[in-house]
Design an enzyme around this catalytic site. Structure first.
Site, mmCIF file in Angstrom:
data_model
loop_
_atom_site.group_PDB
_atom_site.id
_atom_site.type_symbol
_atom_site.label_atom_id
_atom_site.label_comp_id
_atom_site.label_asym_id
_atom_site.label_seq_id
_atom_site.Cartn_x
_atom_site.Cartn_y
_atom_site.Cartn_z
ATOM 1 N N CYS A 95 0.907 -1.186 0.036
ATOM 2 C CA CYS A 95 -0.127 0.046 -0.112
ATOM 3 C C CYS A 95 0.672 1.220 -0.026
ATOM 4 O O CYS A 95 1.233 1.529 -0.827
ATOM 5 C CB CYS A 95 -1.039 -0.116 1.318
ATOM 6 S SG CYS A 95 -2.355 1.295 0.842
ATOM 7 N N HIS A 191 -3.500 -5.426 2.614
ATOM 8 C CA HIS A 191 -3.024 -5.869 4.014
ATOM 9 C C HIS A 191 -3.630 -6.996 4.507
ATOM 10 O O HIS A 191 -4.253 -7.775 3.713
ATOM 11 C CB HIS A 191 -3.743 -4.550 4.816
ATOM 12 C CG HIS A 191 -3.021 -3.158 4.555
ATOM 13 N ND1 HIS A 191 -1.819 -2.875 5.059
ATOM 14 C CD2 HIS A 191 -3.453 -2.090 3.783
ATOM 15 C CE1 HIS A 191 -1.729 -1.616 4.452
ATOM 16 N NE2 HIS A 191 -2.652 -1.224 3.853
HETATM 17 N N1 GLN Z 1 -2.107 6.811 2.505
HETATM 18 C C1 GLN Z 1 -2.203 6.037 1.134
HETATM 19 C C2 GLN Z 1 -3.692 6.149 0.846
HETATM 20 O O1 GLN Z 1 -4.736 6.382 1.555
HETATM 21 C C3 GLN Z 1 -1.986 4.505 1.675
HETATM 22 C C4 GLN Z 1 -2.749 4.179 2.690
HETATM 23 C C5 GLN Z 1 -2.372 2.458 3.061
HETATM 24 O O2 GLN Z 1 -1.136 2.272 3.219
HETATM 25 N N2 GLN Z 1 -3.106 1.773 3.501
HETATM 26 O O3 GLN Z 1 -3.896 6.014 -0.441
#
Ligand code: GLN
Length: 239
Positions: A95, A191
């Site tokens: 992510c 995740h």
């Molecule tokens: N901050 C990034 C987004 O909102 C990544 C989020 C995450 O790693 N879950 O797209």
């Protein structure tokens, strides 16, 4: 018998590590130990140098604020990380780090967080959050997990994705693609964490790292009954 070791760098554990992403490192450690291979896990935070002779790098997701904290440091590590990627080091980015392994992440308030351009892609924050349980079809079987991101990622035409969406949004909710791959470097929005309930994919990472280091992997099978149960529970959850 000569002891075999693999060195795993857990990158930005303090700032980029949400929704259980540490479980990816624990899974790699466990699956190595079960095969009589010694895992050596070295954390690497902002301001610290990358360890030498790394076999696997694992980095998780984060809030936009966490991504801002690591942005400058990542630029300092850019040349070294790029050369490791080209050298076939196995890298798993989830992510927020996946996004920063692309060219840039333009956040929903129009700030730009620079990436290191390992993947040929870029990400734009949106007002919509792409959130929920995910099922994808990959070369290594079905992968399951959870996504939560505002960023929508567009791959360049020549940039291969990692998997095809069965349920969920993946890269942007439209292309039907999830994640990206280059050499032995993987990026994904999944995740959950990803590896405990997708053991075949975990072994793919280990196989690549062992082949690179020792010329052969010969990973014996493990009893993955619990892992498969976890996979089934995750895949049966509603979006
Ligand atoms: N901050 C990034 C987004 O909102 C990544 C989020 C995450 O790693 N879950 O797209």
């Amino acid at each position: 018998m000569v002891e075999r070791r693999l060195t795993i760098c857990h990158l930005y554990h303090q700032n980029m590590n949400i929704y259980g992403d540490t479980g990816n490192v624990l899974t790699l450690e466990y699956r190595l130990r079960q095969r009589g291979i010694t895992p050596v896990v070295i954390p690497c935070e902002v301001g610290e140098g990358l360890p030498k002779d790394v076999d696997i790098i694992v980095a998780g997701g984060g809030q936009d604020s966490g991504q801002l904290v690591v942005e400058k440091d990542l630029q300092k590590k850019k040349a070294e990380l790029r050369s490791m990627v080209h050298d076939g080091v196995v890298v798993l980015t989830i992510c927020g780090t996946y996004q920063l392994f692309g060219h840039r992440f333009v956040t929903s308030d129009q700030g730009t967080i620079q990436g290191i351009g390992i993947f040929d892609l870029e990400t734009h924050g949106s007002s919509e959050r792409l959130i929920g349980n995910v099922i994808v079809d990959s070369e290594w079987g079905e992968l399951v997990g959870f996504e939560n991101h505002s960023g929508k990622t567009r791959l360049a035409p020549e940039q291969p994705g990692l998997a095809k969406i069965i349920q969920g949004a993946g890269n942007n909710g439209e292309s039907g693609e999830e994640g990206a791959i280059v050499f032995n470097t993987f990026g994904t929005y999944i995740h959950g964490p990803l590896l405990p309930k997708n053991p075949r994919f975990a072994d793919e990472l280990l196989t690549r790292a062992l082949q690179r280091k020792f010329g052969a992997a010969d990973l014996g099978p493990l009893d993955d009954t619990e892992e498969q149960k976890a996979h089934q529970v995750a895949r049966s959850r509603p979006r």
